[in-house]
Enzyme design. Structure first.
Site, PDB file in Angstrom:
ATOM      1  N   HIS A 174      -7.135 -21.733  10.511  1.00  0.00           N
ATOM      2  CA  HIS A 174      -8.445 -21.882   9.983  1.00  0.00           C
ATOM      3  C   HIS A 174      -9.209 -20.688   9.231  1.00  0.00           C
ATOM      4  O   HIS A 174      -9.677 -20.688   8.057  1.00  0.00           O
ATOM      5  CB  HIS A 174      -9.318 -22.143  11.149  1.00  0.00           C
ATOM      6  CG  HIS A 174     -10.677 -22.167  10.783  1.00  0.00           C
ATOM      7  ND1 HIS A 174     -11.423 -23.205  10.028  1.00  0.00           N
ATOM      8  CD2 HIS A 174     -11.490 -21.297  10.769  1.00  0.00           C
ATOM      9  CE1 HIS A 174     -12.596 -23.045   9.759  1.00  0.00           C
ATOM     10  NE2 HIS A 174     -12.909 -21.775  10.135  1.00  0.00           N
TER      11      HIS A 174
ATOM     12  N   ASP B   2       0.939  -1.274  -0.017  1.00  0.00           N
ATOM     13  CA  ASP B   2       0.089  -0.096   0.086  1.00  0.00           C
ATOM     14  C   ASP B   2       0.852   1.316  -0.107  1.00  0.00           C
ATOM     15  O   ASP B   2       2.159   1.021  -0.066  1.00  0.00           O
ATOM     16  CB  ASP B   2      -0.915   0.002   1.264  1.00  0.00           C
ATOM     17  CG  ASP B   2      -0.431   0.069   2.440  1.00  0.00           C
ATOM     18  OD1 ASP B   2       1.161   0.270   2.362  1.00  0.00           O
ATOM     19  OD2 ASP B   2      -0.970  -0.273   3.556  1.00  0.00           O
TER      20      ASP B   2
ATOM     21  N   CYS C 235      -9.006 -27.759  11.859  1.00  0.00           N
ATOM     22  CA  CYS C 235     -10.241 -28.473  11.596  1.00  0.00           C
ATOM     23  C   CYS C 235      -9.882 -30.023  11.722  1.00  0.00           C
ATOM     24  O   CYS C 235     -10.747 -30.954  12.372  1.00  0.00           O
ATOM     25  CB  CYS C 235     -11.306 -28.133  10.816  1.00  0.00           C
ATOM     26  SG  CYS C 235     -11.762 -26.434  10.891  1.00  0.00           S
TER      27      CYS C 235
ATOM     28  N   CYS D 157      -9.180 -27.736   6.683  1.00  0.00           N
ATOM     29  CA  CYS D 157      -7.996 -27.022   7.291  1.00  0.00           C
ATOM     30  C   CYS D 157      -7.320 -27.932   8.365  1.00  0.00           C
ATOM     31  O   CYS D 157      -7.857 -28.701   9.021  1.00  0.00           O
ATOM     32  CB  CYS D 157      -8.004 -25.900   7.576  1.00  0.00           C
ATOM     33  SG  CYS D 157      -8.479 -25.621   9.424  1.00  0.00           S
TER      34      CYS D 157
ATOM     35  N   ASP E 111      -8.145  -7.037   0.229  1.00  0.00           N
ATOM     36  CA  ASP E 111      -7.319  -7.317   1.529  1.00  0.00           C
ATOM     37  C   ASP E 111      -7.942  -6.851   2.588  1.00  0.00           C
ATOM     38  O   ASP E 111      -8.866  -6.173   2.714  1.00  0.00           O
ATOM     39  CB  ASP E 111      -6.054  -6.401   1.345  1.00  0.00           C
ATOM     40  CG  ASP E 111      -6.365  -5.016   1.688  1.00  0.00           C
ATOM     41  OD1 ASP E 111      -6.888  -4.573   0.847  1.00  0.00           O
ATOM     42  OD2 ASP E 111      -5.762  -4.847   2.849  1.00  0.00           O
TER      43      ASP E 111
ATOM     44  N   CYS F 228     -14.691 -28.154   6.930  1.00  0.00           N
ATOM     45  CA  CYS F 228     -13.606 -27.444   6.704  1.00  0.00           C
ATOM     46  C   CYS F 228     -12.399 -28.770   6.537  1.00  0.00           C
ATOM     47  O   CYS F 228     -12.164 -29.430   7.561  1.00  0.00           O
ATOM     48  CB  CYS F 228     -13.288 -26.571   7.683  1.00  0.00           C
ATOM     49  SG  CYS F 228     -11.687 -25.513   7.349  1.00  0.00           S
TER      50      CYS F 228
HETATM   51 ZN   LIG Z   1     -10.870 -25.134   9.555  1.00  0.00          ZN
END
Ligand SMILES: [Zn+2]
Length: 376
Positions: free
Chosen positions: A340, A91, A314, A311, A271, A309
């Site tokens: 996550h 930025d 999880c 990830c 963002d 999920c």
């Molecule tokens: Zn997750």
């Protein structure tokens, strides 16, 4: 300039595209995790890559103050300094300077302020911002602009105030472009549309920026405290008018719902600190709504944060464990929550891209809203 952008598929106003940058190609719509001080808080670069991050953001203002440009120049730029090999966007420092409130003074030249680190008197100008970003050497740099606030003291900014601010940003955009060109950068410079909550000012800003021929265009000055309907009004008005053949970037926004709305009107890049900042506060974004880990209802909950999920958090940990880590303020909690939340945001973008390619964005949006409203 080396940015090649191509819209690959459209579904209504939503579009998916491909952007070729010197550190790699990225697929849009894309979410860019925020790496304020040269780090996406709590995440190592290889973890970000495993999560599917394609490009991350660095904050010019903070890196200018610490560690300072000499250290980063000795590494030939921010990429090597932070060990990140994929594309980067910086930025302009404008937003952080304006966030200093009364501690800053705006003039035609730039913004004078006292360093929040050591109190030194500093001046940030469009030219200085371009020189700093040249040292940081990110694939995409942003023009230095004034982020028009939503309110001054306790009242909304008037049309005249927003106009004066927007016109100053246009002059600074021109100065940014001239300095960027003088420095001979091979990176890309994006313009930023301002104009507050006034459609006519947004139109004028966009028209005059378009004449300056930037490599991409951003919408700035949203999510600065205005009601959600106001943000959506300006977004929905402005986004579809932005140059079709260039990337469109909505700065600093927002919730998963905001992103899905914005993609629907043709935004390509985002963002926001929300997934990372909220993670550290124990706030998880999930398919079925937001989950606030501090709530005592999770004290013995053996379910994963989000059953759907994939990830690493999880797959291995329960809500009870994450609740415990939050309560005792363990650093692992911040890391697992960040993994996550970033996975959630990056996966949402993957799903949106798929839905656009297969012409079912409207259906995807309806399912997203239905699921998020169900509750965890
Ligand atoms: Zn997750």
């Amino acid at each position: 300039m080396s940015l090649a952008f191509e819209v690959v598929a459209r579904d209504g106003a939503a579009r998916t595209g491909r952007m070729a940058l010197s550190h790699g190609a990225i697929e849009t719509p894309v979410f860019m995790p925020v790496g304020t001080y040269g780090t996406v808080k709590a995440m190592a670069p290889d973890e970000l890559i495993d999560l599917g991050a394609q490009i991350i953001l660095g904050n010019t203002f903070h890196l200018w103050l610490r560690p300072g440009l000499d250290v980063i120049a000795a590494h030939h730029g921010l990429h090597r300094f932070m060990g990140w090999a994929l594309p980067l966007l910086t930025d302009s420092g404008g937003f952080q300077v304006f966030s200093l409130g009364k501690l800053r003074k705006v003039s035609e030249d730039g913004v004078r302020f006292a360093s929040p680190v050591d109190g030194d008197r500093l001046l940030l100008t469009p030219e200085e911002s371009m020189r700093i970003q040249h040292v940081l050497n990110a694939d995409i740099a942003m023009v230095f602009d004034e982020c028009t606030p939503y309110q001054i003291e306790d009242r909304s900014v008037t049309h005249d105030e927003a106009a004066i601010s927007m016109l100053l940003s246009l002059r600074w955009a021109q100065r940014s472009a001239s300095e960027f060109s003088r420095l001979g950068s091979s990176n890309n410079l994006f313009g930023i549309v301002q104009g507050g909550m006034f459609e006519s000012l947004r139109d004028e800003s966009l028209a005059r920026l378009s004449d300056m021929k930037f490599e991409g265009y951003a919408i700035g000055g949203l999510s600065v405290g205005e009601p959600k309907e106001e943000m959506l009004r300006i977004l929905t008005h402005t986004a579809p008018q932005m140059p079709y053949e260039k990337p469109r970037y909505l700065m600093g926004v927002g919730t998963p719902e905001d992103l899905i709305e914005a993609i629907g009107v043709g935004i390509d890049m985002f963002d926001c600190v929300l997934p990372t900042r909220n993670a550290r506060n124990g706030w998880l974004f999930t398919r079925y709504g937001d989950l606030k880990l501090r709530n005592s209802r999770y004290i013995a909950d053996t379910a994963p944060p989000d059953e759907t999920c994939a990830c690493p958090t999880c797959r291995s940990f329960t809500r009870a464990y994450l609740h415990h880590l939050q309560r005792v303020n363990e650093i692992l909690g911040a890391r697992l929550n960040t993994i996550h939340n970033l996975h959630y945001y990056l996966n949402l973008m993957r799903q949106a891209r798929d839905a656009i390619v297969t012409q079912r964005y409207t259906q995807f949006r309806a399912e997203f809203a239905r699921d998020r409203g169900r509750g965890v």
